[in-house]
Design a protein around this motif. Structure first.
Motif, short mmCIF file in Angstrom:
data_model
loop_
_atom_site.label_atom_id
_atom_site.label_comp_id
_atom_site.label_asym_id
_atom_site.label_seq_id
_atom_site.Cartn_x
_atom_site.Cartn_y
_atom_site.Cartn_z
N HIS A 1 0.82 -1.20 0.00
CA HIS A 1 0.00 0.00 0.00
C HIS A 1 0.86 1.26 0.00
O HIS A 1 1.97 1.27 0.54
N PRO A 2 0.38 2.34 -0.62
CA PRO A 2 1.14 3.59 -0.63
C PRO A 2 1.42 4.09 0.79
O PRO A 2 0.59 3.92 1.69
N ASN A 3 2.59 4.65 0.98
CA ASN A 3 3.02 5.23 2.27
C ASN A 3 3.11 4.20 3.39
O ASN A 3 3.14 4.56 4.56
N SER A 4 3.16 2.92 3.04
CA SER A 4 3.29 1.89 4.07
C SER A 4 4.70 1.93 4.68
O SER A 4 5.69 2.12 3.98
N LYS A 5 4.76 1.75 6.00
CA LYS A 5 6.05 1.74 6.70
C LYS A 5 6.59 0.32 6.88
O LYS A 5 7.66 0.12 7.44
N VAL A 6 5.81 -0.66 6.41
CA VAL A 6 6.22 -2.06 6.54
C VAL A 6 7.37 -2.36 5.57
O VAL A 6 7.32 -1.97 4.40
N LYS A 7 8.39 -3.03 6.05
CA LYS A 7 9.56 -3.33 5.22
C LYS A 7 9.20 -4.33 4.13
O LYS A 7 8.51 -5.32 4.36
N LYS A 8 9.69 -4.06 2.94
CA LYS A 8 9.41 -4.94 1.81
C LYS A 8 10.26 -6.21 1.91
O LYS A 8 11.45 -6.14 2.27
N PRO A 9 9.72 -7.36 1.55
CA PRO A 9 10.49 -8.60 1.59
C PRO A 9 11.44 -8.70 0.39
O PRO A 9 11.40 -7.87 -0.52
N ASN A 10 12.29 -9.71 0.39
CA ASN A 10 13.14 -9.96 -0.77
C ASN A 10 12.28 -10.29 -2.00
O ASN A 10 11.22 -10.93 -1.87
N HIS A 11 12.73 -9.87 -3.15
CA HIS A 11 12.03 -10.12 -4.42
C HIS A 11 10.62 -9.54 -4.41
O HIS A 11 9.69 -10.08 -5.01
N TRP A 12 10.46 -8.43 -3.69
CA TRP A 12 9.13 -7.81 -3.58
C TRP A 12 8.59 -7.31 -4.91
O TRP A 12 7.37 -7.31 -5.13
N PHE A 13 9.48 -6.87 -5.80
CA PHE A 13 9.02 -6.24 -7.03
C PHE A 13 8.23 -7.22 -7.89
O PHE A 13 7.16 -6.88 -8.43
N GLU A 14 8.74 -8.45 -8.05
CA GLU A 14 8.03 -9.46 -8.83
C GLU A 14 6.66 -9.76 -8.23
O GLU A 14 5.67 -9.95 -8.93
N THR A 15 6.61 -9.79 -6.88
CA THR A 15 5.32 -10.04 -6.21
C THR A 15 4.36 -8.89 -6.45
O THR A 15 3.17 -9.10 -6.74
N TRP A 16 4.88 -7.67 -6.34
CA TRP A 16 4.04 -6.48 -6.53
C TRP A 16 3.43 -6.43 -7.93
O TRP A 16 2.25 -6.10 -8.09
N LEU A 17 4.21 -6.80 -8.93
CA LEU A 17 3.71 -6.78 -10.31
C LEU A 17 2.51 -7.71 -10.50
O LEU A 17 1.66 -7.48 -11.36
N GLN A 18 2.44 -8.77 -9.70
CA GLN A 18 1.36 -9.76 -9.86
C GLN A 18 0.12 -9.41 -9.05
O GLN A 18 -0.91 -10.09 -9.16
N LEU A 19 0.19 -8.35 -8.24
CA LEU A 19 -0.97 -7.96 -7.43
C LEU A 19 -2.06 -7.36 -8.31
O LEU A 19 -1.79 -6.84 -9.40
N ASN A 20 -3.29 -7.42 -7.83
CA ASN A 20 -4.45 -6.93 -8.58
C ASN A 20 -5.14 -5.81 -7.83
O ASN A 20 -5.07 -5.71 -6.60
N GLY A 21 -5.81 -4.98 -8.58
CA GLY A 21 -6.60 -3.90 -8.01
C GLY A 21 -7.63 -3.43 -9.01
O GLY A 21 -7.67 -3.89 -10.15
N THR A 22 -8.45 -2.49 -8.59
CA THR A 22 -9.52 -1.98 -9.45
C THR A 22 -9.29 -0.50 -9.71
O THR A 22 -9.18 0.29 -8.78
N LEU A 23 -9.23 -0.15 -10.98
CA LEU A 23 -9.08 1.24 -11.40
C LEU A 23 -10.48 1.83 -11.60
O LEU A 23 -11.31 1.26 -12.30
N ARG A 24 -10.71 2.97 -10.97
CA ARG A 24 -12.04 3.59 -11.03
C ARG A 24 -11.92 5.00 -11.58
O ARG A 24 -11.07 5.76 -11.16
N GLN A 25 -12.82 5.34 -12.48
CA GLN A 25 -12.84 6.68 -13.05
C GLN A 25 -13.72 7.58 -12.17
O GLN A 25 -14.40 7.11 -11.26
N PRO A 26 -13.71 8.90 -12.43
CA PRO A 26 -14.56 9.80 -11.63
C PRO A 26 -16.03 9.40 -11.68
O PRO A 26 -16.51 8.89 -12.69
N GLU A 27 -16.71 9.63 -10.57
CA GLU A 27 -18.12 9.27 -10.52
C GLU A 27 -18.97 10.18 -11.39
O GLU A 27 -20.03 9.80 -11.86
N ALA A 28 -18.51 11.42 -11.61
CA ALA A 28 -19.30 12.37 -12.38
C ALA A 28 -19.41 11.90 -13.83
O ALA A 28 -18.41 11.64 -14.47
N LEU A 29 -20.61 11.80 -14.33
CA LEU A 29 -20.82 11.40 -15.72
C LEU A 29 -20.68 12.61 -16.62
O LEU A 29 -20.87 13.75 -16.20
N PRO A 30 -20.36 12.40 -17.90
CA PRO A 30 -20.23 13.54 -18.81
C PRO A 30 -21.56 14.23 -19.00
O PRO A 30 -22.60 13.59 -19.05
#
Length: 414
Positions: A290-319
């Motif tokens: 997570h952004p601004n996390s103070k938890v130390k990253k493990p070894n080979h964290w970058f490869e793990t991070w690339l495989q993580l999933n999330g949801t991208l959301r656009q603004p709620e306001a409609l055109p």
């Protein structure tokens, strides 16, 4: 059709007929499943061949045209001074100079006069004028087809406005409308996607806020097709042009840290918009991701991070829909009903479950007509945090004090 360079995985082909002139080809109207795909691929070609600044002008012209009821039939005149204000250029003190364009002794940034800014914008207008669209039209009975050529934008005039006494350039006016292809092939639906682009996204600086700008432009079109918005980190970064950076980061720890930091910073910028773009990690991601996390990253964290999933959301306001012609004076106007304030929905029986609580918060907020950012500001948290709470994927247990604050804000007692 041998002279076309056609990609089998793309709706558009292209051919460079001469230096600086690019042609887009739309092969068949019935190949098209979503106008957003055409608009997004046009963005890619403009960015690759002319640059991000020309692309920004393309977006601005499309946003203005979207709000015209007779788009395609009337000429539109826009002031370059207004566009500079929309791009936030009036507040920028210095202009960044890319390394490739610097001399050995030149500085990375310099001041630009108002006249230089106006002429630079006019230059991008001349570049857009050279973009051409070709539409293949079949004539079924004669078993032949025609290829119809027109400009992407018909830019009729670029007019320099001078002060009569001082003989100084005070403005530049661009008169334009969509090319002839627009009426026959696309119509107003093509411009619908541009209605989702917020004015804050246009103010992003390509050199200083590159990640945020690319994410905003990508979300503008991609989320019209990919409705769920669920992306793997590596897929998302690749789609917005960071494929080479990923390969380098896999071999270099510093590059990996910089790439994640840029991603986090870009999302923070978009999350602070009045109508924010958000990326919510799935509930099972590790705390260090997570952004601004103070938890130390493990070894080979970058490869793990690339495989993580999330949801991208656009603004709620409609055109906003284009303004409709005003009714004729002789037509009586129906009396307007007074707007009724909607009540916040009653909470579910069990709000201890994060998903149930989040769902109730979203329904209650929308019932009150309050935006995500406005409510988050009132609560003293970020829009991204509130979004995570609403989606039941807040990375930590919600503090009782914050939960009480949310419930009271929505007008209910515990």
């Amino acid at each position: 059709m041998d002279f076309w360079e056609i990609s089998e995985t793309s709706l558009n082909g292209r051919k460079d007929f001469s230096k600086g002139r690019v042609e887009l080809q739309i092969r068949d109207r019935f190949d098209l499943t979503d106008f957003a795909e055409i608009a997004y691929q046009a963005k890619e070609i403009i960015a690759q061949n002319f640059g991000e600044e020309t692309l920004k002008l393309h977006y601005a012209l499309a946003m203005i045209a979207f709000r015209k009821p007779e788009v395609g039939r009337e000429q539109i005149t826009v002031s370059a001074s207004k566009l500079l204000a929309d791009f936030g250029e009036n507040n920028k003190k210095k202009h960044y100079i890319p390394k490739a364009e610097r001399d050995a002794n030149s500085q990375p940034a310099r001041y630009l006069s108002k006249e230089e800014k106006l002429r630079a914008l006019a230059y991008h207008g001349y570049l857009l004028k050279r973009l051409e669209v070709s539409v293949k039209a079949w004539r079924i009975r004669n078993k032949i087809f025609t290829i119809e050529h027109s400009n992407l934008w018909e830019i009729f005039q670029i007019t320099e406005v001078f002060h009569q006494e001082k003989n100084t350039l005070i403005d530049i006016e661009i008169t334009y409308r969509p090319g002839k292809w627009f009426d026959k092939f696309a119509g107003h639906e093509y411009l619908r996607e541009f209605g989702y682009l917020t004015s804050e996204a246009l103010k992003l600086d390509y050199y200083q806020e590159k990640m945020a700008l690319r994410l905003a432009y990508f979300a503008l079109f991609a989320l019209q097709q990919h409705k769920s918005g669920r992306y793997q980190i590596e897929t998302l970064l690749t789609r917005i042009g960071y494929k080479n950076d990923i390969e380098t980061a896999k071999r270099n720890g510093v590059t990996a840290s910089n790439l994640k930091r840029s991603f986090d910073r870009g999302l923070k910028t978009l999350g602070n918009f009045e109508y924010p773009y958000l990326f919510d990690y799935e509930p099972d991601v590790p705390d260090w991701a997570h952004p601004n996390s103070k938890v130390k990253k493990p070894n080979h964290w970058f490869e793990t991070w690339l495989q993580l999933n999330g949801t991208l959301r656009q603004p709620e306001a409609l055109p906003k829909h284009p303004p409709q012609p005003e009714p004729k004076p002789e037509q009586p106007q129906p009396p307007k009903r007074p707007a009724r304030k909607r009540k916040s929905p009653q909470p579910a029986a069990n709000l201890t479950e994060p998903i149930a609580f989040g769902q109730w918060v979203r329904e209650a907020r929308k019932a009150l007509g309050e935006s995500l950012r406005t409510m988050a500001k009132e609560l003293g948290i970020s829009a991204s945090q509130l979004s995570q709470i609403e989606n039941g994927c807040y990375p930590h247990t919600i503090k009782p004090s914050l939960k009480t604050k949310i419930i009271r804000h929505l007008g209910l007692n515990e």
